[in-house]
Write a protein that holds these residues in place. Structure first.
Motif, mmCIF file in Angstrom:
data_model
loop_
_atom_site.group_PDB
_atom_site.id
_atom_site.type_symbol
_atom_site.label_atom_id
_atom_site.label_comp_id
_atom_site.label_asym_id
_atom_site.label_seq_id
_atom_site.Cartn_x
_atom_site.Cartn_y
_atom_site.Cartn_z
ATOM 1 N N ASP A 12 63.201 33.040 -16.421
ATOM 2 C CA ASP A 12 63.188 32.056 -17.509
ATOM 3 C C ASP A 12 62.008 32.294 -18.439
ATOM 4 O OD1 ASP A 12 65.402 30.849 -16.375
ATOM 5 O OD2 ASP A 12 64.224 29.417 -15.221
ATOM 6 N N ASN A 13 62.283 32.331 -19.735
ATOM 7 C CA ASN A 13 61.252 32.555 -20.753
ATOM 8 C C ASN A 13 60.347 33.717 -20.374
ATOM 9 O OD1 ASN A 13 59.776 32.098 -23.136
ATOM 10 N ND2 ASN A 13 58.357 30.704 -22.122
ATOM 11 N N SER A 16 56.335 35.680 -22.232
ATOM 12 C CA SER A 16 56.045 34.785 -23.360
ATOM 13 C C SER A 16 54.902 35.303 -24.230
ATOM 14 C CB SER A 16 55.727 33.381 -22.846
ATOM 15 O OG SER A 16 54.636 33.407 -21.940
ATOM 16 N N SER A 19 55.814 37.060 -27.503
ATOM 17 C CA SER A 19 56.611 36.330 -28.492
ATOM 18 C C SER A 19 56.164 36.566 -29.930
ATOM 19 C CB SER A 19 56.589 34.831 -28.184
ATOM 20 O OG SER A 19 55.262 34.344 -28.168
ATOM 21 N N SER A 23 61.552 38.633 -30.228
ATOM 22 C CA SER A 23 62.284 37.375 -30.182
ATOM 23 C C SER A 23 62.639 37.034 -28.738
ATOM 24 C CB SER A 23 63.562 37.477 -31.012
ATOM 25 O OG SER A 23 64.476 38.380 -30.394
ATOM 26 N N ASP A 24 63.144 35.813 -28.516
ATOM 27 C CA ASP A 24 63.551 35.411 -27.166
ATOM 28 C C ASP A 24 64.602 36.367 -26.615
ATOM 29 O OD1 ASP A 24 61.851 33.306 -27.419
ATOM 30 O OD2 ASP A 24 63.400 31.791 -27.738
ATOM 31 N N ALA A 25 65.601 36.691 -27.433
ATOM 32 C CA ALA A 25 66.673 37.584 -26.982
ATOM 33 C C ALA A 25 66.136 38.975 -26.681
ATOM 34 C CB ALA A 25 67.777 37.657 -28.040
ATOM 35 N N ARG A 27 63.096 39.711 -25.688
ATOM 36 C CA ARG A 27 62.315 39.656 -24.455
ATOM 37 C C ARG A 27 63.224 39.633 -23.230
ATOM 38 N NH1 ARG A 27 59.559 35.025 -24.084
ATOM 39 N NH2 ARG A 27 60.202 34.089 -26.059
ATOM 40 N N GLN A 28 64.380 38.979 -23.336
ATOM 41 C CA GLN A 28 65.358 39.009 -22.247
ATOM 42 C C GLN A 28 65.891 40.425 -22.036
ATOM 43 O OE1 GLN A 28 66.546 36.915 -20.006
ATOM 44 N NE2 GLN A 28 65.634 34.977 -20.634
#
Length: 232
Positions: A12-13, A16, A19, A23-25, A27-28
């Motif tokens: 999850d996240n 961080s 960042s 972007s969040d996507a 980093r995933q």
């Protein structure tokens, strides 16, 4: 006999601290690709017994990536996905007490190679004993963390991650009077925590992980230092 390997994971996240660059996507995706790289390296090193210890249930894309990279049903090699919502140290130490000798590998070692894994698990060089599995071998991160640690005495040794964990683990081994070795390698020292770490993927990375970084990042020189920037 090869030890068990465990990879602690926080899906999850993730990452961080990246960042400001990703972007969040993205980093995933980075998490999936670094984990895929680590798991593939472990398989190439001959590891057969792998657990992923996750703080929360894994996204389907990440679990599929892990299984595709490691599972080999014909040779009875499958990864176990375990979930423990407690903090990292509590979860790993609970895991250790039900384990034999184990190698703990962080999920973000983007440059680690099979030969690094083999070096981490080979018997310690001790002239007084032909074989001694009850030893500790630590691969420090560049900032003083612990990127890989072989624990041959999980019944008595507790991990102490966060901060200067390398020094904590070294002191723990000495306090317990366990043989301890330090394994220094550039490829095991690089973990992807800060934006500057992404530069190492662009310089030394391989395969899909390198392609991902090259597609979205460029290296800019700032005050004599190379820094990654997101392509516009």
């Amino acid at each position: 006999m090869l030890p068990k390997v465990v990879i602690p994971l926080k899906p999850d996240n993730p990452k961080s601290r990246l960042s400001s660059v990703l972007s969040d996507a993205e980093r995933q995706t980075l998490l999936r690709l670094t984990l895929e790289h680590v798991v593939t390296v472990l398989k190439c090193a001959g590891i057969r017994d792998l657990d992923v210890l996750s703080k929360s249930p894994l996204p389907e894309t990440i679990e599929k990536s892990i299984r595709t990279s490691f599972d080999d049903y014909e040779n009875k090699r499958t990864v176990r996905i375990l979930t423990d919502e407690r903090d990292l140290n509590t979860a790993v130490n609970f895991y250790l007490k039900s384990s034999g000798p184990v190698l703990i590998v962080m999920a973000d070692l983007a440059l680690v190679r099979p030969e690094n894994v083999k070096k981490m698990i080979e018997p310690i060089q001790n002239p007084d004993e032909t074989k001694n599995e009850r030893f500790i071998r630590i691969a420090p991160g560049k900032g003083g963390g612990t990127n890989m640690i072989y624990i041959g005495a999980p019944d008595v040794f507790d991990v102490k991650y966060h901060g200067q964990s390398f020094r904590k683990h070294l002191d723990e081994a000495k306090t317990l009077n366990l043989p301890v070795e330090i394994y220094d390698s550039f490829y095991t020292s690089v973990d992807i925590d800060e934006p500057d770490d992404l530069t190492e993927i662009l310089i030394h990375g391989e395969g899909d992980l390198y392609q991902f970084a090259r597609d979205i990042l460029s290296i800019q020189e700032t005050n004599g230092r190379n820094k990654p920037e997101h392509k516009k």
